[in-house]
Design a protein around this motif. Sequence first.
Motif, PDB file in Angstrom:
ATOM      1  N   ASP A 448       0.862  -1.190   0.000  1.00  0.00           N
ATOM      2  CA  ASP A 448       0.000   0.000   0.000  1.00  0.00           C
ATOM      3  C   ASP A 448       0.898   1.240   0.000  1.00  0.00           C
ATOM      4  OD1 ASP A 448      -3.118   0.697   0.912  1.00  0.00           O
ATOM      5  OD2 ASP A 448      -1.632   2.242   1.450  1.00  0.00           O
ATOM      6  N   ILE A 449       0.559   2.210  -0.843  1.00  0.00           N
ATOM      7  CA  ILE A 449       1.354   3.446  -0.903  1.00  0.00           C
ATOM      8  C   ILE A 449       1.040   4.277   0.359  1.00  0.00           C
ATOM      9  CG2 ILE A 449       1.809   5.552  -2.212  1.00  0.00           C
ATOM     10  CD1 ILE A 449       0.868   4.059  -4.709  1.00  0.00           C
ATOM     11  N   ASP A 450       2.050   4.829   0.926  1.00  0.00           N
ATOM     12  CA  ASP A 450       1.843   5.631   2.147  1.00  0.00           C
ATOM     13  C   ASP A 450       1.342   7.030   1.783  1.00  0.00           C
ATOM     14  OD1 ASP A 450       2.777   3.470   3.590  1.00  0.00           O
ATOM     15  OD2 ASP A 450       4.878   4.154   3.528  1.00  0.00           O
ATOM     16  N   HIS A 451       0.381   7.473   2.546  1.00  0.00           N
ATOM     17  CA  HIS A 451      -0.172   8.830   2.388  1.00  0.00           C
ATOM     18  C   HIS A 451      -0.466   9.192   0.937  1.00  0.00           C
ATOM     19  CE1 HIS A 451       0.639   9.314   6.566  1.00  0.00           C
ATOM     20  NE2 HIS A 451       1.952   9.189   6.420  1.00  0.00           N
ATOM     21  N   PHE A 452      -1.051   8.298   0.248  1.00  0.00           N
ATOM     22  CA  PHE A 452      -1.326   8.538  -1.174  1.00  0.00           C
ATOM     23  C   PHE A 452      -2.358   9.660  -1.349  1.00  0.00           C
ATOM     24  CE2 PHE A 452      -3.204   7.221  -5.362  1.00  0.00           C
ATOM     25  CZ  PHE A 452      -2.091   7.545  -6.109  1.00  0.00           C
ATOM     26  N   LYS A 453      -3.225   9.749  -0.363  1.00  0.00           N
ATOM     27  CA  LYS A 453      -4.266  10.790  -0.415  1.00  0.00           C
ATOM     28  C   LYS A 453      -3.613  12.179  -0.533  1.00  0.00           C
ATOM     29  CE  LYS A 453      -8.494  12.154   2.010  1.00  0.00           C
ATOM     30  NZ  LYS A 453      -8.179  13.557   1.875  1.00  0.00           N
ATOM     31  N   ASN A 456      -2.486  12.933  -4.067  1.00  0.00           N
ATOM     32  CA  ASN A 456      -3.641  13.369  -4.873  1.00  0.00           C
ATOM     33  C   ASN A 456      -4.033  14.800  -4.537  1.00  0.00           C
ATOM     34  OD1 ASN A 456      -4.347  11.327  -6.632  1.00  0.00           O
ATOM     35  ND2 ASN A 456      -5.486  10.188  -5.062  1.00  0.00           N
ATOM     36  N   HIS A 461      -5.291  14.518  -9.111  1.00  0.00           N
ATOM     37  CA  HIS A 461      -5.574  13.104  -9.423  1.00  0.00           C
ATOM     38  C   HIS A 461      -4.750  12.561 -10.595  1.00  0.00           C
ATOM     39  CE1 HIS A 461      -8.341   9.623  -9.318  1.00  0.00           C
ATOM     40  NE2 HIS A 461      -8.477  10.008  -8.055  1.00  0.00           N
ATOM     41  N   GLY A 464      -1.486  11.615  -9.435  1.00  0.00           N
ATOM     42  CA  GLY A 464      -1.646  10.392  -8.636  1.00  0.00           C
ATOM     43  C   GLY A 464      -1.684   9.162  -9.537  1.00  0.00           C
ATOM     44  N   ASP A 465      -2.411   9.286 -10.662  1.00  0.00           N
ATOM     45  CA  ASP A 465      -2.484   8.161 -11.626  1.00  0.00           C
ATOM     46  C   ASP A 465      -1.089   7.829 -12.167  1.00  0.00           C
ATOM     47  OD1 ASP A 465      -5.152   8.042 -11.308  1.00  0.00           O
ATOM     48  OD2 ASP A 465      -5.691   8.849 -13.277  1.00  0.00           O
ATOM     49  N   ARG A 487      -3.456  -5.227  -9.296  1.00  0.00           N
ATOM     50  CA  ARG A 487      -3.932  -4.064  -8.545  1.00  0.00           C
ATOM     51  C   ARG A 487      -5.127  -4.547  -7.743  1.00  0.00           C
ATOM     52  NH1 ARG A 487      -6.158   1.579 -10.855  1.00  0.00           N
ATOM     53  NH2 ARG A 487      -6.125   2.733  -8.874  1.00  0.00           N
ATOM     54  N   GLY A 490      -7.575   0.654  -4.814  1.00  0.00           N
ATOM     55  CA  GLY A 490      -7.113   1.973  -5.271  1.00  0.00           C
ATOM     56  C   GLY A 490      -5.600   2.082  -5.331  1.00  0.00           C
ATOM     57  N   GLU A 491      -4.934   2.136  -4.131  1.00  0.00           N
ATOM     58  CA  GLU A 491      -3.470   2.251  -4.140  1.00  0.00           C
ATOM     59  C   GLU A 491      -2.860   1.037  -3.451  1.00  0.00           C
ATOM     60  OE1 GLU A 491      -5.015   2.598  -1.240  1.00  0.00           O
ATOM     61  OE2 GLU A 491      -3.441   3.748  -0.203  1.00  0.00           O
ATOM     62  N   LYS A 563       1.603  -0.268   8.741  1.00  0.00           N
ATOM     63  CA  LYS A 563       1.096   1.121   8.733  1.00  0.00           C
ATOM     64  C   LYS A 563       1.087   1.682  10.158  1.00  0.00           C
ATOM     65  CE  LYS A 563      -0.350   1.753   4.385  1.00  0.00           C
ATOM     66  NZ  LYS A 563      -0.102   2.870   3.529  1.00  0.00           N
ATOM     67  N   ARG A 567       4.650   3.140   8.946  1.00  0.00           N
ATOM     68  CA  ARG A 567       4.742   3.097   7.468  1.00  0.00           C
ATOM     69  C   ARG A 567       6.199   2.922   6.984  1.00  0.00           C
ATOM     70  NH1 ARG A 567       0.738   6.514   8.890  1.00  0.00           N
ATOM     71  NH2 ARG A 567      -1.299   6.094   7.994  1.00  0.00           N
TER      72      ARG A 567
HETATM   73  N1  LIG Z   1      -4.950   9.162  -8.495  1.00  0.00           N
HETATM   74  C1  LIG Z   1      -5.603   8.105  -8.051  1.00  0.00           C
HETATM   75  N2  LIG Z   1      -5.913   7.997  -6.750  1.00  0.00           N
HETATM   76  C2  LIG Z   1      -6.570   6.915  -6.319  1.00  0.00           C
HETATM   77  C3  LIG Z   1      -6.945   5.884  -7.189  1.00  0.00           C
HETATM   78  N3  LIG Z   1      -7.595   4.928  -6.463  1.00  0.00           N
HETATM   79  C4  LIG Z   1      -7.606   5.364  -5.180  1.00  0.00           C
HETATM   80  N4  LIG Z   1      -7.000   6.558  -5.077  1.00  0.00           N
HETATM   81  C5  LIG Z   1      -6.805   7.409  -3.911  1.00  0.00           C
HETATM   82  O1  LIG Z   1      -5.964   6.764  -2.998  1.00  0.00           O
HETATM   83  C6  LIG Z   1      -6.192   7.410  -1.734  1.00  0.00           C
HETATM   84  C7  LIG Z   1      -6.138   6.372  -0.649  1.00  0.00           C
HETATM   85  O2  LIG Z   1      -6.224   7.108   0.570  1.00  0.00           O
HETATM   86  P1  LIG Z   1      -6.216   6.448   1.985  1.00  0.00           P
HETATM   87  O3  LIG Z   1      -6.996   5.135   1.927  1.00  0.00           O
HETATM   88  O4  LIG Z   1      -6.675   7.477   2.955  1.00  0.00           O
HETATM   89  O5  LIG Z   1      -4.765   6.044   2.225  1.00  0.00           O
HETATM   90  P2  LIG Z   1      -3.418   6.862   2.182  1.00  0.00           P
HETATM   91  O6  LIG Z   1      -3.637   8.315   1.936  1.00  0.00           O
HETATM   92  O7  LIG Z   1      -2.525   6.182   1.177  1.00  0.00           O
HETATM   93  O8  LIG Z   1      -2.869   6.664   3.599  1.00  0.00           O
HETATM   94  P3  LIG Z   1      -2.255   5.386   4.216  1.00  0.00           P
HETATM   95  O9  LIG Z   1      -2.618   4.202   3.373  1.00  0.00           O
HETATM   96  O10 LIG Z   1      -2.841   5.278   5.606  1.00  0.00           O
HETATM   97  O11 LIG Z   1      -0.780   5.601   4.258  1.00  0.00           O
HETATM   98  C8  LIG Z   1      -7.521   8.136  -1.823  1.00  0.00           C
HETATM   99  O12 LIG Z   1      -7.282   9.514  -1.866  1.00  0.00           O
HETATM  100  C9  LIG Z   1      -8.070   7.681  -3.137  1.00  0.00           C
HETATM  101  O13 LIG Z   1      -8.850   8.674  -3.806  1.00  0.00           O
HETATM  102  C10 LIG Z   1      -6.626   6.032  -8.581  1.00  0.00           C
HETATM  103  O14 LIG Z   1      -6.915   5.194  -9.417  1.00  0.00           O
HETATM  104  N5  LIG Z   1      -5.950   7.153  -8.960  1.00  0.00           N
END
Ligand SMILES: Nc1nc2c(ncn2[C@@H]2O[C@H](COP(=O)(O)OP(=O)(O)OP(=O)(O)O)[C@@H](O)[C@H]2O)c(=O)[nH]1
Length: 573
Positions: A448-453, A456, A461, A464-465, A487, A490-491, A563, A567
């Motif tokens: 899982d990617i850390d702090h992916f939110k 974005n 977005h 992010g893609d 996959r 999401g991430e 996590k 992380r």
């Molecule tokens: N750009 C993009 N973002 C995606 C996609 N699928 C999921 N996401 C985003 O991935 C993020 C996942 O956020 P969280 O589940 O809060 O996790 P996180 O921010 O990675 O935090 P941690 O996992 O706790 O480290 C959300 O903002 C989703 O909108 C995608 O296909 N493209």
Amino acid sequence: MTGTAESDPVKSASELDYPPFSIVLEDGRADGFSVELMRAALQAMNRDVTFKTGAWPVIKQELEKGWLDALPLVGRTPEREALFDFTIPYISLYGAVFVRDGKHDIANLQDLMGLSIGVLQGDNAEEFLHREGFTENIVATKTYEEAFLMLAGGEIDSIVAQRLVGLTLIDKLGLKNIETAIAPLTEFKQDFCFAVADGDKELLALLNEGLSLIIANGTYDHLREKWLGILDRKEDERVLTLQIATGATTLLALIVIGLFIYYHWREHYNLKFNEEKFRTLFENMAQGAFFQRVDGVLIDINSAGLKLLGVTYDQFIGKTSMDPQWRVIREDGTTIPGDQHPSMQALLTGKPVRGAIVGVYHSREKRTVWLNITAIPQFKPEQDRPYQVFVTMHDISKRKQTEETLKQQAIHDPLTGLYNRSELERRLEEEAQRSIRYNHELSLFMIDIDHFKQINDQYGHPTGDQVLRQLTSFIDRNVRKTDYAARYGGEEFVIVLPETPFPKALELAERLCRQIAGTPLSSLENGKTINLTISIGVATMPEHAKSWGDLLSTADTALYAAKRAGRNQVMSA
Ligand SMILES: Nc1nc2c(ncn2[C@@H]2O[C@H](COP(=O)(O)OP(=O)(O)OP(=O)(O)O)[C@@H](O)[C@H]2O)c(=O)[nH]1
């Protein structure tokens, strides 16, 4: 075909009174040479047909409107080319001028000027007379029967009709006072075809192919003899009687010799005519077609067939199915041995093979062409072993390609091109069974990617893609060929590592984690550099899980432990 499913019967119609081509029996059923011919042609292609009956102008209009799919007897004329599509002509006939006995002053068409001429309303004969400049004195009747009764009764002077139609009606109505004045009327030649609604290429191909099949298997000759043979002979008898009646008895011997020669010539002519007609059909078929002898030797092929197979005539003729140039495969990719090709199966069993799907390697285009093959064995009279097989090939490469694309789309994630979650689960289940059966270890990473939110939110977005795609290619470059990634959400990504013991898996996970953290992502669209970290949960069968489901959830639990622990690290079950 006008709103019909492929297996629905073709909707056709017979006109009321155009013997012997198209007639209505006393019980209301359609019959005649053309009707039977169309039924046989479609039957050869495994399609049913229904015939309603109606006056010619009515059914002609119904085909124009698309309420009917096809008509069995339509003379091909420039006027009609705009309305319908036509098969190859199955018979070409000349018209004739009919008059009452004793009217001998008509030698050519112009002699009809000023005389009343009967025709069937809307028939080619009417169109022909208009083309020839006859505008007045045309008496258009509802049926030809009506016109002939009028001629016999002295109400009109002449009739222009197909010679065979006229002769049949004279015979049927028992008219004694009518004879042909000009026969054949060479200016009035009609090519009779099946016609389909304008643009219905699919039905057109079916009918053309069906015609080829019934010409090749003798059904055409049988029907021609049944419906036209007696008439041809009657015409000869009429000529003979006429000669005798005019007192030329001394010429009898000459006439007999003449007829003898004529019959022989006609037989030869008919054979040649049929052969030529068959060649035209064969050559013009939209589908590829070839003939193969019972000993497997390929003896004939049309141009469409050569194009499909990507070979020249010389590369094809004289070869057999065993020839190494053929690379024929089944849908599962396995090779079909020469003696099991659909054509060979039809020859060996004597039974038709329909709808066999095979791939043939196209040597010129260097690709596999997918074909739907029908192979019909052909028999000589009273023989139970075929002497050859007639094979048609329909190119279905486009359909196969679409199927393949859909199949790929169904199992892949569109953004990263990795397997999607359902495909991962299907594969993982198989992998787990193998691991249990052979007692091999199977490891799995949940990433899982850390702090992916935040990525974005900060960069948008689309960036992010891009990060997701870059991580994908990073994974691709850093795992073995036998490992595969998917996959999962999401991430979230999963990597499956078959035959990998736990310590090795842990070592690889640590390395991935470190490398990602140490390689900031650049070359992003926004020109920024992003420092990415990932967390990984690792689990291995059989140490940590007994089933594929357990393996996933154990790795997932380990991931969340990573996590929680801050992380950018690896945890295991
Ligand atoms: N750009 C993009 N973002 C995606 C996609 N699928 C999921 N996401 C985003 O991935 C993020 C996942 O956020 P969280 O589940 O809060 O996790 P996180 O921010 O990675 O935090 P941690 O996992 O706790 O480290 C959300 O903002 C989703 O909108 C995608 O296909 N493209």
